[in-house]
Scaffold this active site. Sequence first.
Site, short mmCIF file in Angstrom:
data_model
loop_
_atom_site.label_atom_id
_atom_site.label_comp_id
_atom_site.label_asym_id
_atom_site.label_seq_id
_atom_site.Cartn_x
_atom_site.Cartn_y
_atom_site.Cartn_z
N HIS A 21 0.80 -1.22 0.00
CA HIS A 21 0.00 0.00 0.00
C HIS A 21 0.83 1.27 0.00
O HIS A 21 0.32 2.34 -0.32
CB HIS A 21 -0.91 0.02 1.24
N ASP A 126 -5.75 6.01 3.13
CA ASP A 126 -6.00 4.69 2.55
C ASP A 126 -7.39 4.26 2.99
O ASP A 126 -7.75 4.37 4.18
CB ASP A 126 -4.94 3.69 3.02
C1 UDX Z 1 -0.73 -6.36 -1.40
C2 UDX Z 1 -1.86 -6.83 -2.29
O1 UDX Z 1 -1.63 -8.02 -2.90
C3 UDX Z 1 -2.33 -5.82 -3.24
O2 UDX Z 1 -3.25 -6.32 -4.16
C4 UDX Z 1 -2.86 -4.77 -2.43
O3 UDX Z 1 -3.55 -3.82 -3.17
C5 UDX Z 1 -1.71 -4.18 -1.70
O4 UDX Z 1 -1.13 -5.13 -0.85
P1 UDX Z 1 1.64 -7.20 -2.36
O5 UDX Z 1 1.19 -8.55 -1.95
O6 UDX Z 1 2.94 -6.74 -1.92
O7 UDX Z 1 0.55 -6.12 -1.98
O8 UDX Z 1 1.59 -7.21 -3.95
P2 UDX Z 1 1.60 -6.08 -5.03
O9 UDX Z 1 0.43 -5.20 -4.91
O10 UDX Z 1 1.76 -6.77 -6.31
O11 UDX Z 1 2.88 -5.20 -4.71
C6 UDX Z 1 4.18 -5.71 -4.79
C7 UDX Z 1 5.09 -4.57 -5.19
O12 UDX Z 1 6.40 -4.97 -4.88
C8 UDX Z 1 5.04 -4.27 -6.68
O13 UDX Z 1 4.99 -2.88 -6.88
C9 UDX Z 1 6.34 -4.82 -7.20
O14 UDX Z 1 6.92 -4.08 -8.25
C10 UDX Z 1 7.23 -4.75 -5.99
N1 UDX Z 1 8.25 -5.79 -6.06
C11 UDX Z 1 7.93 -7.10 -5.91
C12 UDX Z 1 9.53 -5.41 -6.27
O15 UDX Z 1 9.83 -4.21 -6.42
N2 UDX Z 1 10.50 -6.37 -6.32
C13 UDX Z 1 10.22 -7.67 -6.18
O16 UDX Z 1 11.16 -8.47 -6.24
C14 UDX Z 1 8.89 -8.06 -5.96
#
Ligand code: UDX
Length: 492
Positions: A21, A126
Amino acid sequence: MAEDKAKNPHVLFFPFPIQGHIPPMLKLAELLSLSGFHITFLNTETIHNRLLKNSPALEQLAQQPRFRFKTLPDGLTSNNTEPILQVVDLVDSIRARCSELYRETLVPQNGEDPDGWPPVTCVVADGMMPVAFDVAEEMMVPVILLRTSSPCSVWAYYSIPELIKRGELPFPEEADMDDPIQGVEGMQSLLRRRDLPGTLRHAKSPNDRVLEFFNTASNNLGRAKALILNAFEPLDSLVLSHIRSVCPIIYTIGPLHLLQRNLNSSTNFPSFWLQDRSCIKWLDSQPNKSVVYISFGSITTMTGYKFHEFFHGLVNSGHGSITTMTGYKFHEFFHGLVNSGHRFLWVIRPDLVQGITTELEIYTTERVCFVPWAPQEEVLAHPAIGCFLTHSGWNSTLESIAAGVPMICWPFFADQQITSRYVGEVWKIGVDMKDTCDRNTIESMARKVMVDEGLRKSVSEMANIARESVKENGSSNMNFQKLVQHIKSLSI
Ligand code: UDX
């Protein structure tokens, strides 16, 4: 006097304190600061220190003249093992411990801002932080909500009372997960039980704590001045029209990471882990569209068993077979992968795989690359990437769309189950393997998605629409300008 104040909008950002978030909210905060607004960004101490440690972004932002961070104690030790209950505990803890401090930050009792800044004229909270809303409303500071998840999930959460009324929530004992769901307006022919946000599955009664949490957050939609979504209009126009029936003013300003680039932001956005850039060099040496990129975001965890199934499925989908595989330990994986001949780049966060007790080591070979944390946007944009095996987090999904990369979805929790349904059945830009985790499925899906021209065409069309939407006359760019005007109008 009114004119002076109008020149000084001061926005306080109150994010939801988990990794997925924070970056979208920080991106928006930076863009508003570039528009000349004063920005106060509230982080919990734990989050703030962790982000400071792993990326220069917070320091860079804090050097801007009208950007400051403030921190609140979260003080939480949750005994719950379910991730969603840990999140609900965290939100309760912040309400109990921080309401007073937040009130004081919003409207200092002695009337003086410690830095001589103008008063807070708007809170961007949020949508999952009802305390941010409640206290601001009590102090008569207008609130605009930001939801960082997919619009389809926002609408599904809003529909919880209707789902309860129809007896569709909680799920009956031994429910067939493939039964259709009728209680989400506009999605009747699309959703099965298994496609509702995953966090709703575990509810045992209509008064379940998790249902109440999402219900309270959703109800605030009708009270907010406006809603900001990290989405773009053509992606979800039908769902957006439903959300507008509750909250008429919606600013779709996504994909935020593209808008940010378009508006010349230069900040590298923060994360909880240090980025390992070695994978970019590795990708440079791979043929075009030959690599499966695997990342499950920042929260998902896997058992050793699931990891094992993924591993075999991927290896079998490729051009070789594994010869050494004696356990879950990483050096065994390493030898197996070296022998497999398959190309993939896999983000193994230090806390991803439960049940593996050995120190995780990161190995890189000609055909296989493991990193603890990747520069994901850059990875997805790399020509060597052929598909993305993702947990369907909303940021990851948008980043994959923007890069034109088809997806294999293995949703873990929350909004991810419904987002993956949209990826597979509505947008047709990937396949959804939710609730399965066996090597045969993974193998066949990886084979399919790596070569499926139909999926590739749909996702590249959607990428073009996303890129157009952030350009000067694109919908997201214009919505951002309207948001700026809206916030200015709140300070008059
Ligand atoms: C969670 C939920 O899944 C998401 O849908 C919600 O809205 C916010 O919380 P998360 O599980 O971390 O987040 O997934 P995601 O929303 O996909 O965010 C991951 C972020 O980490 C992405 O921006 C991605 O670019 C970043 N990331 C991931 C990296 O920078 N490096 C990595 O190796 C893996």
